[in-house]
Design a protein around this motif. Structure first.
Motif, PDB file in Angstrom:
ATOM      1  N   CYS A 148      -5.193  -2.995   0.589  1.00 30.22           N
ATOM      2  CA  CYS A 148      -6.483  -3.707   0.584  1.00 30.22           C
ATOM      3  C   CYS A 148      -6.634  -4.506  -0.708  1.00 30.22           C
ATOM      4  CB  CYS A 148      -7.623  -2.710   0.736  1.00 30.22           C
ATOM      5  SG  CYS A 148      -7.703  -1.915   2.367  1.00 30.22           S
ATOM      6  N   CYS A 149      -6.214  -3.932  -1.821  1.00 29.18           N
ATOM      7  CA  CYS A 149      -6.228  -4.656  -3.092  1.00 29.18           C
ATOM      8  C   CYS A 149      -5.254  -5.829  -3.046  1.00 29.18           C
ATOM      9  CB  CYS A 149      -5.876  -3.696  -4.226  1.00 29.18           C
ATOM     10  SG  CYS A 149      -5.914  -4.438  -5.863  1.00 29.18           S
ATOM     11  N   PHE A 150      -4.108  -5.631  -2.438  1.00 28.86           N
ATOM     12  CA  PHE A 150      -3.094  -6.681  -2.293  1.00 28.86           C
ATOM     13  C   PHE A 150      -3.684  -7.888  -1.555  1.00 28.86           C
ATOM     14  CE2 PHE A 150       0.377  -8.816  -0.162  1.00 28.86           C
ATOM     15  CZ  PHE A 150       1.450  -8.746  -1.044  1.00 28.86           C
ATOM     16  N   VAL A 151      -4.443  -7.631  -0.496  1.00 24.10           N
ATOM     17  CA  VAL A 151      -5.064  -8.711   0.269  1.00 24.10           C
ATOM     18  C   VAL A 151      -6.024  -9.507  -0.609  1.00 24.10           C
ATOM     19  CG1 VAL A 151      -6.636  -9.225   2.168  1.00 24.10           C
ATOM     20  CG2 VAL A 151      -4.795  -7.576   2.490  1.00 24.10           C
ATOM     21  N   LYS A 152      -6.852  -8.809  -1.377  1.00 24.94           N
ATOM     22  CA  LYS A 152      -7.816  -9.492  -2.236  1.00 24.94           C
ATOM     23  C   LYS A 152      -7.127 -10.348  -3.298  1.00 24.94           C
ATOM     24  CE  LYS A 152     -11.384  -5.929  -1.734  1.00 24.94           C
ATOM     25  NZ  LYS A 152     -12.187  -4.891  -2.425  1.00 24.94           N
ATOM     26  N   VAL A 153      -6.024  -9.849  -3.847  1.00 26.60           N
ATOM     27  CA  VAL A 153      -5.350 -10.555  -4.938  1.00 26.60           C
ATOM     28  C   VAL A 153      -4.536 -11.737  -4.438  1.00 26.60           C
ATOM     29  CG1 VAL A 153      -3.579 -10.323  -6.723  1.00 26.60           C
ATOM     30  CG2 VAL A 153      -5.290  -8.531  -6.435  1.00 26.60           C
ATOM     31  N   GLN A 168     -18.869  -8.911  10.048  1.00 28.11           N
ATOM     32  CA  GLN A 168     -19.947  -8.608   9.112  1.00 28.11           C
ATOM     33  C   GLN A 168     -19.852  -9.474   7.863  1.00 28.11           C
ATOM     34  OE1 GLN A 168     -19.462  -4.385   8.626  1.00 28.11           O
ATOM     35  NE2 GLN A 168     -20.233  -3.902  10.670  1.00 28.11           N
ATOM     36  N   LEU A 169     -18.693  -9.449   7.205  1.00 26.11           N
ATOM     37  CA  LEU A 169     -18.481 -10.264   6.020  1.00 26.11           C
ATOM     38  C   LEU A 169     -17.168 -11.027   6.166  1.00 26.11           C
ATOM     39  CD1 LEU A 169     -19.379  -7.640   3.252  1.00 26.11           C
ATOM     40  CD2 LEU A 169     -20.827  -9.509   4.059  1.00 26.11           C
ATOM     41  N   SER A 170     -17.117 -12.261   5.659  1.00 33.02           N
ATOM     42  CA  SER A 170     -15.876 -13.028   5.738  1.00 33.02           C
ATOM     43  C   SER A 170     -14.786 -12.404   4.879  1.00 33.02           C
ATOM     44  CB  SER A 170     -16.119 -14.477   5.300  1.00 33.02           C
ATOM     45  OG  SER A 170     -16.579 -14.528   3.956  1.00 33.02           O
ATOM     46  N   GLU A 171     -15.190 -11.547   3.908  1.00 37.16           N
ATOM     47  CA  GLU A 171     -14.193 -10.875   3.073  1.00 37.16           C
ATOM     48  C   GLU A 171     -13.367  -9.870   3.873  1.00 37.16           C
ATOM     49  OE1 GLU A 171     -17.308 -11.351   2.299  1.00 37.16           O
ATOM     50  OE2 GLU A 171     -17.224 -12.595   0.487  1.00 37.16           O
ATOM     51  N   GLU A 172     -13.775  -9.592   5.106  1.00 39.13           N
ATOM     52  CA  GLU A 172     -13.002  -8.680   5.950  1.00 39.13           C
ATOM     53  C   GLU A 172     -11.762  -9.353   6.523  1.00 39.13           C
ATOM     54  OE1 GLU A 172     -16.044  -7.853   8.723  1.00 39.13           O
ATOM     55  OE2 GLU A 172     -16.878  -6.173   7.592  1.00 39.13           O
ATOM     56  N   LEU A 173     -11.675 -10.679   6.418  1.00 35.34           N
ATOM     57  CA  LEU A 173     -10.532 -11.417   6.939  1.00 35.34           C
ATOM     58  C   LEU A 173      -9.454 -11.529   5.869  1.00 35.34           C
ATOM     59  CD1 LEU A 173     -12.549 -14.285   8.656  1.00 35.34           C
ATOM     60  CD2 LEU A 173     -11.452 -12.342   9.798  1.00 35.34           C
TER      61      LEU A 173
END
Length: 305
Positions: free
Chosen positions: A133-138, A220-225
């Protein structure tokens, strides 16, 4: 750097063709490598001696090690390494832009080997899941893939198709709708992905895939993509695919829900309604909703432009 990460980077840099497992030339071994499911009965190779220059750059080596079905301990150590801010900055500056997605999809769609020689999945391991999940954000959520998707070479398109097929299998048959695997698979629904990938995500090959994705990806949030929301909003040229998806998700041709409004529509439904509205020259319900939320989420309009 942890010893497991050092070992994995050395293996990938000096022996990229087989960081851990022997490469058999028989038909069974070739088929296993083609599907990403290396036979677990093979003994793991020892670490390679550092004789001469590395065959693969050390910047790309951690990603390649993740692609090559590492043991569980190595996968966790590699993910912890590449998501360190200083390491991530260097990797983003030097590594090919498509490599993080390939590594992310590969590690989710291929079993990892535990110390007991049993198979385990990255999405089923709590520690690895957290680092993914951190990998996706970075590496993914804040980086637009459209430039490299539109200029990709043929071999990369083939690789993306293969990864998508593996993710479909892992999502439906192994994870039974896991949300992280769903997020990874839905990355292949972006309009600039290969046609076969988009068709798989939109249920053209198996309607159950789209139905399960819709259940696993609440909007819910675009951050879920995986990608920025704007990546998914490019015009869709496959009218037949959109019509088939609309029938599968019980939407009318203009994107309206046939059985009344939904309190929590999924991302497939939201994006399908957007594409259908575009096709009929109507305002996008998704864009209208995003505009209404701008007071609560500054910068969302910039995302969509």
């Amino acid at each position: 750097m942890k010893e497991a990460a050092k070992d994995a980077v050395a293996r990938a840099a000096f022996r990229p063709e087989a960081p851990w497992s022997p490469v058999g030339s028989d038909l069974v071994s070739r088929r296993a490598r083609a599907t990403g499911r290396i036979p677990m009965s093979l003994d793991l190779l020892g670490p390679p001696p550092a004789l001469g220059p590395a065959s693969l750059s050390f910047i790309a080596a951690p990603f390649w090690a993740l692609i090559a079905s590492p043991p569980v301990e190595a996968a966790l150590a590699l993910l912890e390494l590449v998501t360190l801010p200083s390491v991530a900055e260097a990797v983003l500056a030097m590594a090919p832009p498509w490599l993080p997605l390939v590594a992310f999809a590969a590690v989710l769609s291929t079993p990892l080997v535990a110390r007991t020689n049993d198979k385990t999945w990255a999405w089923a391991n709590i520690d690895i899941r957290e680092r993914l999940c951190c990998f996706v954000k970075v590496f993914l959520q804040s980086h637009d893939p459209v430039p490299w998707l539109r200029t990709r070479a043929d071999w990369l398109g083939e690789a993306l198709r293969g990864l998508c097929d593996r993710l479909v299998t892992a999502f439906v048959e192994d994870s039974f709708g896991d949300t992280l695997v769903a997020k990874a698979l839905w990355a292949f629904a972006a309009p600039d992905m290969p046609t076969e990938c988009r068709e798989a995500c939109w249920g053209m090959q198996d309607t159950a895939v789209l139905v399960l994705l819709s259940r696993s990806l609440p909007a819910q949030l675009s951050e879920e993509l995986v990608w920025p929301l704007a990546t998914y909003l490019s015009p869709h040229e496959e009218k037949e695919t959109m019509a088939h998806a609309a029938a599968t998700l019980n939407l009318a041709a203009d994107g309206a829900l046939n059985r009344g409004p939904s309190s929590s529509p999924s991302w497939p439904v939201q994006l399908l309604r957007h594409h259908l509205a575009q096709e009929h020259g109507q305002p996008s319900p998704l864009l209208q909703q995003q505009q209404q939320q701008v007071c609560c989420r500054p910068g969302s309009l910039d995302e969509l432009e």
